[in-house]
Enzyme design. Structure first.
Site, PDB file in Angstrom:
ATOM      1  N   SER A  45       4.867   1.541  -0.370  1.00  0.00           N
ATOM      2  CA  SER A  45       3.782   1.931   0.537  1.00  0.00           C
ATOM      3  C   SER A  45       4.187   2.332   1.949  1.00  0.00           C
ATOM      4  CB  SER A  45       2.749   0.813   0.631  1.00  0.00           C
ATOM      5  OG  SER A  45       1.910   0.868  -0.483  1.00  0.00           O
ATOM      6  N   LYS A  96      -1.239  -0.988  10.673  1.00  0.00           N
ATOM      7  CA  LYS A  96      -1.959  -0.975   9.395  1.00  0.00           C
ATOM      8  C   LYS A  96      -3.013  -2.082   9.390  1.00  0.00           C
ATOM      9  CE  LYS A  96      -0.974  -0.853   4.402  1.00  0.00           C
ATOM     10  NZ  LYS A  96       0.089  -0.874   3.373  1.00  0.00           N
ATOM     11  N   SER A 116       0.342   3.001   0.174  1.00  0.00           N
ATOM     12  CA  SER A 116      -0.944   2.645   0.730  1.00  0.00           C
ATOM     13  C   SER A 116      -1.028   2.769   2.254  1.00  0.00           C
ATOM     14  CB  SER A 116      -1.295   1.204   0.348  1.00  0.00           C
ATOM     15  OG  SER A 116      -0.340   0.299   0.879  1.00  0.00           O
TER      16      SER A 116
HETATM   17  N1  GLN Z   1       1.623   2.323  -4.912  1.00  0.00           N
HETATM   18  C1  GLN Z   1       2.087   1.007  -5.203  1.00  0.00           C
HETATM   19  C2  GLN Z   1       0.975   0.166  -5.760  1.00  0.00           C
HETATM   20  O1  GLN Z   1      -0.084   0.667  -5.884  1.00  0.00           O
HETATM   21  C3  GLN Z   1       2.690   0.387  -4.001  1.00  0.00           C
HETATM   22  C4  GLN Z   1       1.716  -0.258  -3.098  1.00  0.00           C
HETATM   23  C5  GLN Z   1       2.364  -0.925  -1.929  1.00  0.00           C
HETATM   24  O2  GLN Z   1       3.568  -0.808  -1.705  1.00  0.00           O
HETATM   25  N2  GLN Z   1       1.576  -1.682  -1.215  1.00  0.00           N
HETATM   26  O3  GLN Z   1       1.158  -0.966  -6.057  1.00  0.00           O
END
Ligand code: GLN
Length: 475
Positions: free
Chosen positions: A178, A79, A154
Protein backbone atom coordinates in the site's frame (compact mmCIF):
# COMPACT_ATOMS: atom_id res chain seq x y z
CA UNK A 1 6.64 35.03 -4.61
CA UNK A 2 6.11 31.71 -6.36
CA UNK A 3 7.77 28.63 -4.99
CA UNK A 4 8.57 25.84 -7.45
CA UNK A 5 6.63 23.10 -5.63
CA UNK A 6 7.18 20.60 -8.42
CA UNK A 7 10.93 20.42 -7.93
CA UNK A 8 11.00 21.04 -4.22
CA UNK A 9 12.77 18.68 -1.82
CA UNK A 10 13.11 18.70 1.96
CA UNK A 11 16.69 19.97 1.80
CA UNK A 12 15.83 22.75 -0.65
CA UNK A 13 12.92 23.90 1.51
CA UNK A 14 15.05 23.72 4.66
CA UNK A 15 17.82 25.77 3.03
CA UNK A 16 15.33 28.38 1.91
CA UNK A 17 13.90 28.64 5.43
CA UNK A 18 17.32 29.04 6.98
CA UNK A 19 18.46 31.58 4.39
CA UNK A 20 15.21 33.48 4.82
CA UNK A 21 14.23 33.16 1.14
CA UNK A 22 10.75 32.20 2.23
CA UNK A 23 9.09 31.17 5.48
CA UNK A 24 7.27 28.05 6.56
CA UNK A 25 4.09 30.15 6.39
CA UNK A 26 4.86 31.05 2.75
CA UNK A 27 5.41 27.41 1.89
CA UNK A 28 2.30 26.19 3.71
CA UNK A 29 0.27 28.89 1.94
CA UNK A 30 1.62 27.77 -1.43
CA UNK A 31 0.49 24.19 -0.73
CA UNK A 32 -2.93 25.34 0.50
CA UNK A 33 -3.31 27.34 -2.70
CA UNK A 34 -2.43 24.31 -4.80
CA UNK A 35 -4.91 22.17 -2.83
CA UNK A 36 -7.64 24.73 -3.45
CA UNK A 37 -6.90 24.59 -7.17
CA UNK A 38 -6.35 20.87 -7.68
CA UNK A 39 -7.88 18.77 -4.97
CA UNK A 40 -11.47 19.15 -6.10
CA UNK A 41 -10.38 17.06 -9.10
CA UNK A 42 -7.99 14.67 -7.36
CA UNK A 43 -9.53 14.24 -3.88
CA UNK A 44 -6.35 13.28 -2.11
CA UNK A 45 -7.51 14.78 1.20
CA UNK A 46 -10.41 13.78 3.40
CA UNK A 47 -9.69 16.85 5.50
CA UNK A 48 -7.33 19.78 5.20
CA UNK A 49 -6.60 21.01 8.71
CA UNK A 50 -7.81 24.48 9.63
CA UNK A 51 -4.70 25.34 11.64
CA UNK A 52 -2.03 24.77 8.98
CA UNK A 53 -0.90 28.40 9.06
CA UNK A 54 -0.72 28.42 12.85
CA UNK A 55 1.44 25.30 12.77
CA UNK A 56 3.68 26.97 10.17
CA UNK A 57 3.97 30.10 12.34
CA UNK A 58 5.25 27.96 15.19
CA UNK A 59 7.75 26.36 12.85
CA UNK A 60 8.92 29.81 11.76
CA UNK A 61 9.57 30.73 15.38
CA UNK A 62 11.69 27.62 15.76
CA UNK A 63 13.57 28.48 12.57
CA UNK A 64 14.17 32.07 13.72
CA UNK A 65 15.51 30.90 17.04
CA UNK A 66 18.08 28.76 15.23
CA UNK A 67 16.63 25.53 16.57
CA UNK A 68 15.25 24.18 13.31
CA UNK A 69 15.87 20.58 12.37
CA UNK A 70 15.77 19.37 8.80
CA UNK A 71 12.01 18.70 9.03
CA UNK A 72 10.96 21.89 10.79
CA UNK A 73 8.26 23.60 8.75
CA UNK A 74 8.05 20.77 6.20
CA UNK A 75 4.45 20.26 5.03
CA UNK A 76 3.36 16.65 5.36
CA UNK A 77 0.17 14.70 4.60
CA UNK A 78 -0.92 11.84 6.87
CA UNK A 79 -2.88 8.74 5.93
CA UNK A 80 -6.23 8.65 7.69
CA UNK A 81 -5.40 5.51 9.70
CA UNK A 82 -2.66 7.22 11.75
CA UNK A 83 -3.77 8.96 14.93
CA UNK A 84 -3.13 12.63 15.62
CA UNK A 85 -4.43 13.65 19.03
CA UNK A 86 -7.55 15.79 18.90
CA UNK A 87 -8.08 15.27 15.17
CA UNK A 88 -10.45 13.02 13.32
CA UNK A 89 -9.18 9.68 12.07
CA UNK A 90 -11.61 7.55 10.10
CA UNK A 91 -9.56 5.06 8.08
CA UNK A 92 -11.90 6.23 5.29
CA UNK A 93 -14.68 4.22 6.94
CA UNK A 94 -18.23 5.23 7.82
CA UNK A 95 -17.92 3.40 11.11
CA UNK A 96 -15.31 5.93 12.30
CA UNK A 97 -16.86 8.94 10.60
CA UNK A 98 -16.89 11.00 13.78
CA UNK A 99 -14.05 9.40 15.68
CA UNK A 100 -11.49 11.77 17.18
CA UNK A 101 -8.09 10.42 18.16
CA UNK A 102 -7.33 10.60 21.85
CA UNK A 103 -3.57 10.25 21.56
CA UNK A 104 -0.69 10.63 19.10
CA UNK A 105 0.76 7.71 17.20
CA UNK A 106 4.47 7.36 17.97
CA UNK A 107 5.37 8.44 14.43
CA UNK A 108 3.25 11.58 14.91
CA UNK A 109 4.85 12.36 18.26
CA UNK A 110 8.26 12.11 16.63
CA UNK A 111 7.24 14.39 13.77
CA UNK A 112 5.69 16.91 16.16
CA UNK A 113 9.01 17.10 17.97
CA UNK A 114 10.63 17.92 14.63
CA UNK A 115 8.15 20.75 14.06
CA UNK A 116 6.60 19.52 10.80
CA UNK A 117 3.43 21.09 9.47
CA UNK A 118 0.55 18.62 9.18
CA UNK A 119 -1.50 19.61 6.14
CA UNK A 120 -4.32 17.11 6.45
CA UNK A 121 -5.46 13.51 6.46
CA UNK A 122 -5.50 11.64 3.20
CA UNK A 123 -7.94 9.33 1.49
CA UNK A 124 -7.36 5.58 1.46
CA UNK A 125 -9.06 2.26 0.92
CA UNK A 126 -11.24 1.62 3.96
CA UNK A 127 -9.02 0.32 6.79
CA UNK A 128 -6.21 -0.03 4.18
CA UNK A 129 -7.91 -2.93 2.41
CA UNK A 130 -7.47 -2.47 -1.29
CA UNK A 131 -5.14 -1.38 -4.04
CA UNK A 132 -6.90 1.55 -5.71
CA UNK A 133 -8.44 3.85 -3.05
CA UNK A 134 -11.81 2.98 -4.58
CA UNK A 135 -12.77 1.24 -1.33
CA UNK A 136 -12.92 4.55 0.52
CA UNK A 137 -16.35 5.28 1.98
CA UNK A 138 -15.83 8.88 0.85
CA UNK A 139 -15.28 8.37 -2.89
CA UNK A 140 -12.13 7.54 -4.85
CA UNK A 141 -8.94 9.53 -5.31
CA UNK A 142 -7.77 10.21 -8.89
CA UNK A 143 -4.32 9.77 -10.32
CA UNK A 144 -2.72 13.21 -10.91
CA UNK A 145 -1.21 11.86 -14.18
CA UNK A 146 -4.59 10.83 -15.56
CA UNK A 147 -7.81 11.69 -13.78
CA UNK A 148 -9.56 8.64 -15.24
CA UNK A 149 -7.14 6.34 -13.47
CA UNK A 150 -6.61 5.24 -9.88
CA UNK A 151 -3.64 6.50 -7.84
CA UNK A 152 -3.17 2.98 -6.45
CA UNK A 153 -3.88 2.08 -2.87
CA UNK A 154 -4.46 1.71 -0.18
CA UNK A 155 -2.42 4.88 0.55
CA UNK A 156 -3.64 6.51 -2.69
CA UNK A 157 -4.48 9.86 -1.12
CA UNK A 158 -1.00 10.22 0.37
CA UNK A 159 0.68 9.33 -2.95
CA UNK A 160 -1.57 11.67 -4.94
CA UNK A 161 -1.02 14.54 -2.51
CA UNK A 162 2.74 14.37 -3.07
CA UNK A 163 2.53 13.73 -6.83
CA UNK A 164 0.00 16.55 -7.19
CA UNK A 165 2.24 19.01 -5.28
CA UNK A 166 -0.26 19.25 -2.44
CA UNK A 167 2.23 18.12 0.23
CA UNK A 168 6.00 17.84 0.12
CA UNK A 169 6.06 14.40 1.72
CA UNK A 170 3.52 12.02 3.24
CA UNK A 171 3.09 9.00 5.46
CA UNK A 172 1.30 5.84 4.43
CA UNK A 173 0.98 2.30 5.68
CA UNK A 174 1.94 -0.86 3.82
CA UNK A 175 0.59 -4.31 4.61
CA UNK A 176 1.02 -5.85 1.18
CA UNK A 177 2.09 -2.98 -1.06
CA UNK A 178 0.00 0.00 0.00
CA UNK A 179 2.94 2.40 -0.06
CA UNK A 180 4.96 0.98 -2.95
CA UNK A 181 2.14 0.40 -5.43
CA UNK A 182 0.62 3.91 -5.18
CA UNK A 183 4.13 5.39 -5.25
CA UNK A 184 4.72 3.53 -8.50
CA UNK A 185 1.37 4.61 -10.02
CA UNK A 186 1.99 8.24 -9.07
CA UNK A 187 5.65 8.51 -10.11
CA UNK A 188 7.09 9.06 -6.63
CA UNK A 189 9.24 7.19 -4.11
CA UNK A 190 7.67 4.99 -1.42
CA UNK A 191 9.39 2.92 1.28
CA UNK A 192 8.07 -0.08 3.20
CA UNK A 193 10.54 -0.35 6.09
CA UNK A 194 11.73 -3.56 7.75
CA UNK A 195 8.99 -5.02 9.96
CA UNK A 196 9.73 -3.61 13.40
CA UNK A 197 11.76 -0.63 12.21
CA UNK A 198 8.91 1.84 12.75
CA UNK A 199 6.44 1.77 15.63
CA UNK A 200 2.86 0.80 14.85
CA UNK A 201 1.55 2.37 18.05
CA UNK A 202 -1.38 4.61 17.13
CA UNK A 203 -1.88 3.14 13.70
CA UNK A 204 -5.13 1.33 13.04
CA UNK A 205 -4.19 -2.31 12.65
CA UNK A 206 -5.03 -4.24 9.50
CA UNK A 207 -2.69 -7.25 9.37
CA UNK A 208 -0.61 -6.76 12.49
CA UNK A 209 2.16 -9.16 11.49
CA UNK A 210 2.64 -7.31 8.18
CA UNK A 211 1.75 -3.63 8.73
CA UNK A 212 4.47 -0.98 8.58
CA UNK A 213 4.31 2.80 8.38
CA UNK A 214 6.52 4.39 5.77
CA UNK A 215 7.32 7.58 3.88
CA UNK A 216 6.42 8.95 0.46
CA UNK A 217 8.61 11.58 -1.20
CA UNK A 218 9.56 12.88 -4.61
CA UNK A 219 13.13 11.70 -4.13
CA UNK A 220 14.88 8.81 -2.42
CA UNK A 221 16.61 11.33 -0.20
CA UNK A 222 13.29 12.75 1.04
CA UNK A 223 12.03 9.25 1.85
CA UNK A 224 15.28 8.58 3.68
CA UNK A 225 15.06 11.76 5.77
CA UNK A 226 11.49 11.00 6.75
CA UNK A 227 12.30 7.36 7.55
CA UNK A 228 15.19 8.46 9.78
CA UNK A 229 12.78 10.69 11.69
CA UNK A 230 10.12 8.05 12.36
CA UNK A 231 12.13 4.86 12.91
CA UNK A 232 13.31 3.39 16.20
CA UNK A 233 12.41 1.10 19.03
CA UNK A 234 9.32 2.06 20.98
CA UNK A 235 8.20 0.76 24.33
CA UNK A 236 4.60 1.09 23.15
CA UNK A 237 5.15 -1.47 20.36
CA UNK A 238 6.87 -4.65 21.48
CA UNK A 239 7.49 -5.71 17.88
CA UNK A 240 9.85 -2.79 17.28
CA UNK A 241 13.46 -3.84 17.10
CA UNK A 242 16.58 -2.30 18.55
CA UNK A 243 19.60 -1.47 16.48
CA UNK A 244 18.37 -2.53 13.11
CA UNK A 245 20.66 -0.20 11.35
CA UNK A 246 22.89 -1.38 8.60
CA UNK A 247 23.78 -4.87 9.60
CA UNK A 248 25.53 -5.21 6.30
CA UNK A 249 27.21 -1.93 5.44
CA UNK A 250 27.37 -1.04 1.80
CA UNK A 251 31.10 -0.91 1.52
CA UNK A 252 31.75 -1.31 -2.13
CA UNK A 253 30.17 0.84 -4.77
CA UNK A 254 29.51 -2.28 -6.80
CA UNK A 255 26.46 -4.12 -5.61
CA UNK A 256 25.33 -7.62 -6.51
CA UNK A 257 21.74 -7.22 -7.68
CA UNK A 258 19.59 -10.35 -7.78
CA UNK A 259 16.92 -10.83 -10.45
CA UNK A 260 14.33 -13.55 -9.76
CA UNK A 261 13.82 -14.43 -13.43
CA UNK A 262 11.37 -17.28 -12.91
CA UNK A 263 9.16 -15.22 -10.67
CA UNK A 264 8.97 -12.53 -13.35
CA UNK A 265 7.58 -15.03 -15.83
CA UNK A 266 4.33 -15.24 -13.88
CA UNK A 267 1.38 -14.54 -16.17
CA UNK A 268 -0.48 -11.26 -16.37
CA UNK A 269 2.51 -8.94 -16.50
CA UNK A 270 2.42 -6.13 -19.05
CA UNK A 271 5.15 -6.55 -21.73
CA UNK A 272 6.09 -2.90 -21.37
CA UNK A 273 6.69 -3.42 -17.68
CA UNK A 274 9.26 -6.12 -18.44
CA UNK A 275 10.87 -3.96 -21.12
CA UNK A 276 11.13 -1.04 -18.72
CA UNK A 277 12.50 -3.36 -16.07
CA UNK A 278 15.24 -4.58 -18.44
CA UNK A 279 16.13 -0.95 -19.12
CA UNK A 280 16.57 -0.36 -15.40
CA UNK A 281 18.94 -3.35 -15.26
CA UNK A 282 20.93 -1.94 -18.19
CA UNK A 283 21.27 1.36 -16.41
CA UNK A 284 22.49 -0.27 -13.20
CA UNK A 285 24.93 -2.44 -15.14
CA UNK A 286 26.36 0.63 -16.84
CA UNK A 287 26.86 2.17 -13.41
CA UNK A 288 29.08 -0.78 -12.54
CA UNK A 289 26.72 -3.04 -10.60
CA UNK A 290 26.57 -6.75 -11.16
CA UNK A 291 23.31 -8.42 -12.19
CA UNK A 292 22.92 -11.95 -10.85
CA UNK A 293 20.12 -14.42 -11.60
CA UNK A 294 18.58 -15.76 -8.41
CA UNK A 295 15.78 -18.11 -7.52
CA UNK A 296 12.91 -17.42 -5.18
CA UNK A 297 11.02 -20.61 -5.97
CA UNK A 298 8.27 -20.29 -3.36
CA UNK A 299 7.24 -16.70 -4.07
CA UNK A 300 4.56 -18.00 -6.38
CA UNK A 301 2.61 -18.99 -3.28
CA UNK A 302 2.77 -15.51 -1.77
CA UNK A 303 -0.62 -14.22 -2.87
CA UNK A 304 -2.40 -17.35 -1.67
CA UNK A 305 -0.62 -17.15 1.66
CA UNK A 306 -1.21 -13.40 2.03
CA UNK A 307 -4.92 -13.69 1.30
CA UNK A 308 -5.29 -16.27 4.06
CA UNK A 309 -3.17 -14.52 6.69
CA UNK A 310 -4.47 -11.00 6.06
CA UNK A 311 -8.20 -11.81 6.31
CA UNK A 312 -7.45 -13.89 9.43
CA UNK A 313 -5.74 -10.94 11.12
CA UNK A 314 -8.33 -8.52 9.73
CA UNK A 315 -11.23 -10.50 11.16
CA UNK A 316 -9.62 -10.33 14.56
CA UNK A 317 -8.49 -6.68 14.36
CA UNK A 318 -11.88 -5.50 13.11
CA UNK A 319 -13.75 -7.05 16.04
CA UNK A 320 -13.20 -3.86 18.05
CA UNK A 321 -15.42 -1.86 15.68
CA UNK A 322 -18.67 -2.99 17.19
CA UNK A 323 -20.60 0.24 17.53
CA UNK A 324 -19.95 0.28 21.28
CA UNK A 325 -16.42 1.49 21.67
CA UNK A 326 -15.80 3.77 18.73
CA UNK A 327 -17.67 5.72 16.13
CA UNK A 328 -20.97 4.92 14.56
CA UNK A 329 -23.70 3.09 16.44
CA UNK A 330 -26.98 1.92 15.00
CA UNK A 331 -29.39 0.91 17.75
CA UNK A 332 -31.53 -2.19 17.44
CA UNK A 333 -33.83 -4.03 19.82
CA UNK A 334 -31.03 -5.78 21.72
CA UNK A 335 -27.33 -5.32 22.37
CA UNK A 336 -26.39 -7.97 19.89
CA UNK A 337 -28.61 -6.37 17.29
CA UNK A 338 -26.81 -3.05 17.85
CA UNK A 339 -23.63 -4.87 17.05
CA UNK A 340 -24.94 -6.38 13.81
CA UNK A 341 -26.61 -3.20 12.63
CA UNK A 342 -23.63 -0.99 13.41
CA UNK A 343 -21.25 -3.22 11.49
CA UNK A 344 -23.70 -3.67 8.67
CA UNK A 345 -24.11 0.06 8.19
CA UNK A 346 -20.60 1.12 9.09
CA UNK A 347 -18.36 -1.23 7.13
CA UNK A 348 -17.88 -1.49 3.38
CA UNK A 349 -17.95 -4.54 1.09
CA UNK A 350 -14.24 -5.32 0.98
CA UNK A 351 -13.91 -5.10 4.76
CA UNK A 352 -16.90 -7.42 5.20
CA UNK A 353 -15.52 -9.82 2.61
CA UNK A 354 -12.26 -10.09 4.55
CA UNK A 355 -13.96 -10.48 7.92
CA UNK A 356 -16.01 -13.37 6.54
CA UNK A 357 -13.02 -14.97 4.82
CA UNK A 358 -10.87 -14.55 7.93
CA UNK A 359 -13.48 -15.96 10.26
CA UNK A 360 -13.71 -18.97 7.97
CA UNK A 361 -9.97 -19.71 7.82
CA UNK A 362 -9.71 -19.34 11.59
CA UNK A 363 -12.71 -21.52 12.39
CA UNK A 364 -11.83 -24.72 14.24
CA UNK A 365 -12.64 -26.98 11.30
CA UNK A 366 -10.42 -25.10 8.84
CA UNK A 367 -7.69 -23.60 11.00
CA UNK A 368 -5.15 -26.30 10.17
CA UNK A 369 -6.05 -26.53 6.52
CA UNK A 370 -5.72 -22.79 5.84
CA UNK A 371 -4.29 -20.58 8.54
CA UNK A 372 -1.69 -23.01 9.83
CA UNK A 373 -0.64 -24.06 6.37
CA UNK A 374 -0.33 -20.45 5.25
CA UNK A 375 1.97 -19.76 8.18
CA UNK A 376 4.15 -22.74 7.30
CA UNK A 377 4.48 -21.56 3.70
CA UNK A 378 5.22 -18.06 4.96
CA UNK A 379 8.29 -19.45 6.73
CA UNK A 380 9.38 -21.13 3.50
CA UNK A 381 9.07 -17.82 1.64
CA UNK A 382 11.23 -16.17 4.32
CA UNK A 383 13.83 -18.89 3.78
CA UNK A 384 13.88 -18.11 0.05
CA UNK A 385 14.93 -14.54 0.80
CA UNK A 386 17.45 -15.64 3.40
CA UNK A 387 19.16 -17.88 0.87
CA UNK A 388 19.08 -15.19 -1.81
CA UNK A 389 20.65 -12.58 0.46
CA UNK A 390 23.61 -14.86 1.03
CA UNK A 391 24.34 -14.38 -2.66
CA UNK A 392 23.29 -10.81 -3.40
CA UNK A 393 23.09 -7.39 -1.70
CA UNK A 394 19.74 -6.44 -3.11
CA UNK A 395 16.89 -7.88 -5.16
CA UNK A 396 15.11 -6.05 -7.94
CA UNK A 397 11.66 -6.48 -9.54
CA UNK A 398 9.05 -4.20 -11.10
CA UNK A 399 6.78 -2.74 -8.39
CA UNK A 400 3.53 -3.59 -10.18
CA UNK A 401 2.44 -5.82 -13.07
CA UNK A 402 1.08 -2.82 -15.01
CA UNK A 403 0.68 0.96 -14.90
CA UNK A 404 -2.22 2.68 -13.11
CA UNK A 405 -5.51 1.13 -14.21
CA UNK A 406 -8.79 2.86 -14.88
CA UNK A 407 -11.22 3.74 -12.12
CA UNK A 408 -13.87 1.00 -12.11
CA UNK A 409 -11.72 -1.43 -14.11
CA UNK A 410 -11.01 -3.92 -11.32
CA UNK A 411 -13.22 -2.89 -8.46
CA UNK A 412 -15.86 -5.56 -9.09
CA UNK A 413 -13.31 -8.33 -9.50
CA UNK A 414 -11.46 -8.84 -6.22
CA UNK A 415 -9.17 -11.51 -7.67
CA UNK A 416 -7.94 -9.15 -10.40
CA UNK A 417 -7.39 -6.52 -7.74
CA UNK A 418 -5.46 -8.96 -5.55
CA UNK A 419 -3.17 -9.82 -8.49
CA UNK A 420 -1.96 -6.22 -8.43
CA UNK A 421 0.00 -7.15 -5.32
CA UNK A 422 2.00 -9.98 -6.84
CA UNK A 423 5.39 -8.22 -6.52
CA UNK A 424 4.79 -6.36 -3.27
CA UNK A 425 3.10 -8.92 -1.01
CA UNK A 426 6.02 -11.38 -0.58
CA UNK A 427 8.12 -8.62 0.98
CA UNK A 428 5.63 -8.08 3.82
CA UNK A 429 5.39 -11.82 4.41
CA UNK A 430 9.16 -11.93 4.87
CA UNK A 431 9.30 -8.67 6.84
CA UNK A 432 12.15 -7.29 4.74
CA UNK A 433 12.33 -3.65 3.54
CA UNK A 434 11.58 -2.51 -0.01
CA UNK A 435 11.41 0.76 -1.87
CA UNK A 436 9.65 1.76 -5.09
CA UNK A 437 11.60 4.23 -7.20
CA UNK A 438 10.09 5.89 -10.29
CA UNK A 439 11.69 4.68 -13.49
CA UNK A 440 10.32 5.13 -17.00
CA UNK A 441 6.74 5.43 -18.13
CA UNK A 442 4.21 3.84 -20.43
CA UNK A 443 2.40 5.94 -23.00
CA UNK A 444 -1.30 5.19 -23.04
CA UNK A 445 -3.27 7.37 -25.44
CA UNK A 446 -1.66 10.76 -24.92
CA UNK A 447 -0.69 10.21 -21.30
CA UNK A 448 2.68 9.05 -19.99
CA UNK A 449 1.86 6.83 -17.01
CA UNK A 450 4.72 6.51 -14.52
CA UNK A 451 6.26 3.12 -13.71
CA UNK A 452 8.20 1.98 -10.67
CA UNK A 453 11.07 -0.34 -9.88
CA UNK A 454 11.11 -2.17 -6.58
CA UNK A 455 14.35 -2.73 -4.67
CA UNK A 456 14.35 -5.24 -1.82
CA UNK A 457 17.00 -5.62 0.90
CA UNK A 458 17.66 -7.88 3.84
CA UNK A 459 16.24 -7.07 7.30
CA UNK A 460 17.45 -3.75 8.65
CA UNK A 461 19.31 -2.88 5.50
CA UNK A 462 17.38 0.19 4.33
CA UNK A 463 20.65 1.94 3.61
CA UNK A 464 21.38 -0.26 0.63
CA UNK A 465 17.93 0.61 -0.77
CA UNK A 466 18.70 4.31 -0.50
CA UNK A 467 22.12 3.88 -2.11
CA UNK A 468 20.89 1.96 -5.12
CA UNK A 469 17.66 3.94 -5.30
CA UNK A 470 19.69 7.11 -5.75
CA UNK A 471 21.63 5.48 -8.56
CA UNK A 472 18.42 4.51 -10.25
CA UNK A 473 17.00 8.03 -10.08
CA UNK A 474 20.18 9.68 -11.42
CA UNK A 475 19.41 11.52 -14.62
N1 GLN B 1 -3.66 -4.23 -1.79
C1 GLN B 1 -3.30 -5.03 -0.67
C2 GLN B 1 -4.53 -5.49 0.07
O1 GLN B 1 -5.58 -5.15 -0.35
C3 GLN B 1 -2.37 -4.30 0.22
C4 GLN B 1 -3.04 -3.41 1.19
C5 GLN B 1 -2.08 -2.73 2.11
O2 GLN B 1 -0.86 -2.83 1.96
N2 GLN B 1 -2.62 -2.10 3.12
O3 GLN B 1 -4.44 -6.16 1.04
Amino acid sequence: MTIDLKNLTIKKAHDSFVKGEYSAVDLASAYLEQIKKEDKNIHSYLEVFSDVIEQAKKADEKIKSGKAGILTGIPIAIKDNILIKGRKASSASKILENYTATYDATVIEKLKNEGVVFIGRTNMDEFAMGGSTENSAYGPTKNPYDLERVPGGSSGGSAASVAGNMALVALGSDTGGSIRQPASFCGIVGLKPTYGAVSRYGVMAMGSSLDQIGPFGKTVEDAEILFDAIKGQDKMDSTTLPNLENKKKVESKKLAIGVPRDFLKIGGIDKDIIKNFEESLDKLKKLGHEIVDIELPNLKYSLAVYYVIVPAEVSSNMARYDGMRYGKRVSGATGIEDYFLSRQAGLGREVKRRIILGTYVLSSGYYDAYYNKANIVREIIKEDYKKAFKKVDIIITPTTPGPAFKIGEKVDDPLQMYLEDIFTVPINLAGVPAISVPFGSKKVNDKALPLGIQLIADHGNEEVLFTLGKHLEEK
